[in-house]
Design an enzyme around this catalytic site. Sequence first.
Site, PDB file in Angstrom:
ATOM      1  N   SER A  41      -4.219  -3.785   3.864  1.00  0.00           N
ATOM      2  CA  SER A  41      -3.626  -4.257   2.612  1.00  0.00           C
ATOM      3  C   SER A  41      -2.133  -4.016   2.523  1.00  0.00           C
ATOM      4  O   SER A  41      -1.452  -4.677   1.742  1.00  0.00           O
ATOM      5  CB  SER A  41      -4.305  -3.572   1.426  1.00  0.00           C
ATOM      6  OG  SER A  41      -4.225  -2.171   1.565  1.00  0.00           O
ATOM      7  N   ASP A 351      -1.330   0.434  -7.933  1.00  0.00           N
ATOM      8  CA  ASP A 351      -2.700   0.391  -8.458  1.00  0.00           C
ATOM      9  C   ASP A 351      -3.557   1.562  -8.014  1.00  0.00           C
ATOM     10  O   ASP A 351      -4.776   1.486  -8.053  1.00  0.00           O
ATOM     11  CB  ASP A 351      -3.365  -0.923  -8.017  1.00  0.00           C
ATOM     12  CG  ASP A 351      -3.385  -1.062  -6.503  1.00  0.00           C
ATOM     13  OD1 ASP A 351      -2.880  -0.157  -5.812  1.00  0.00           O
ATOM     14  OD2 ASP A 351      -3.909  -2.079  -5.997  1.00  0.00           O
ATOM     15  N   HIS A 354      -1.951   1.076  -3.517  1.00  0.00           N
ATOM     16  CA  HIS A 354      -0.829   0.371  -2.890  1.00  0.00           C
ATOM     17  C   HIS A 354       0.507   0.672  -3.564  1.00  0.00           C
ATOM     18  O   HIS A 354       0.530   1.111  -4.715  1.00  0.00           O
ATOM     19  CB  HIS A 354      -1.108  -1.135  -2.932  1.00  0.00           C
ATOM     20  CG  HIS A 354      -2.457  -1.472  -2.369  1.00  0.00           C
ATOM     21  ND1 HIS A 354      -3.546  -1.759  -3.160  1.00  0.00           N
ATOM     22  CD2 HIS A 354      -2.895  -1.502  -1.097  1.00  0.00           C
ATOM     23  CE1 HIS A 354      -4.598  -1.975  -2.389  1.00  0.00           C
ATOM     24  NE2 HIS A 354      -4.243  -1.819  -1.134  1.00  0.00           N
TER      25      HIS A 354
END
Length: 386
Positions: A41, A351, A354
């Site tokens: 991610s 969040d 990240h």
Amino acid sequence: MLVMELRCQVVMLLIMFLSYHVVDASKNLCDFPAIFNFGDSNSDTGGLSAAFGQAGPPHGESFFHGPAGRYCDGRLVIDFIAQSFGKPYLSAYLDALRSNFSHGANFATAGSTIRPQNTTLHQSGFSPFSLNVQWYQFNDFHHRVQMYRTQKDDEVFKKLMPKTKDFSRALYTFDIGQNDLTAGLFQNLTVDEVRANVPDIVGQFKDVIKSVYDQGGRSFWIHNTGPFGCLPYVMDRQLASAGQLDKYGCVGSFNELAQFFNHRLKETVDQLRKELPKAAITYVDIYSVKYTLITQATRYGFMHPLRACCGHGGKYNYNIHVGCGGKVKVNGKDILVAKSCDDPTVMINWDGVHYTQAANKWIFDQIVNGSFSDPPLPLGLACYKH
Ligand SMILES: *[C@@H]1O[C@H](CO)[C@@H](O)[C@H](O)[C@H]1NC(C)=O
Ligand SMILES: *[C@@H]1O[C@H](CO)[C@@H](O)[C@H](O)[C@H]1NC(C)=O
Ligand SMILES: *[C@@H]1O[C@H](CO)[C@@H](O)[C@H](O)[C@H]1NC(C)=O
Ligand SMILES: *[C@@H]1O[C@H](CO)[C@@H](O)[C@H](O)[C@H]1NC(C)=O
């Protein structure tokens, strides 16, 4: 041998040139025609979203004004890398709509590990697109581009593909490994047990680099893994092996595990340089950059380094059951409870998992000039051998 020495001298001259003339180190002398990215991610620009559903609002709000396949309020480090070469952001390989691969492709997906996991995404949150699968996809992509390039028709599609010769001149970027470590910890392995898996993990990473080299890849830009012991989603879990918080409030033993992985990764890169004589491999110490940012946040204009901007409740504004953008049913109505904070530009963590766009930009600014790279060459010179 002569060619190698020559290349070496070119690099020496470039370093002298840069240091004596204080040339703009962001000048991109390598002129990469394409970027191929592999990862999780930290660099997913839409892969997992295309396969499993979009990361919803407020993701993307600070820059794209809506969801854009990224787990972030805006751009990622890989976006700033593409932008620095004057390229559009990379399309995710898995994205069937409006993708343009003429300047590269992104094989990264959120939740990806180096080693294939034995659990599904729904069981564990880890992506089925582990690094070996990303390699199968790249391999297929490369072969089919070569095949279609030889065909006379298909002019429309050819414009959306790289040229055959771009594969050897491209920059290959990697940012993966963090999830292999957390996957072990989330299965309640001890830090020592996960540590014992690291040789196998970096071994599988090494195999993929060699496979890309065998297909003509020559310039590699490899990020090490960050201090995940400072991330809310890890700190929030009551892990048997967690141990003490350090003076900054991070789980010290997890950061040590990240550093252990990084040490082995760096050794692996040193071996690869010997085994792949024509490759220019840059190892980038993302760990130090992120750790400096988190532990000296106020110095660099950021606040609450261990708190998520977008989340819901608790010490870290993070709740595993109500993620960023999450709603809770109240009297039969969905109420948005995990909202974005007022000013994401002063927050580091987006969040709970990240980094924010502001943090990503800061990280990019630190690494672009080569001060965290081995060899210490700027991004724009990452095609030159040490
Ligand atoms: C695809 O990207 C290239 C830049 O790499 C650009 O020149 C081209 O116009 C784009 N094509 C489409 C259809 O957007
Ligand atoms: C998955 O299972 C296989 C077979 O038991 C094992 O060899 C492998 O190490 C496992 N992978 C992970 C990531 O645990
Ligand atoms: C790990 O341990 C916790 C706490 O004992 C437990 O709730 C959880 O189910 C365990 N997870 C796994 C994957 O065994
Ligand atoms: C690289 O850039 C960073 C951030 O702008 C700066 O602090 C650092 O001094 C630069 N290093 C070199 C060697 O130019």
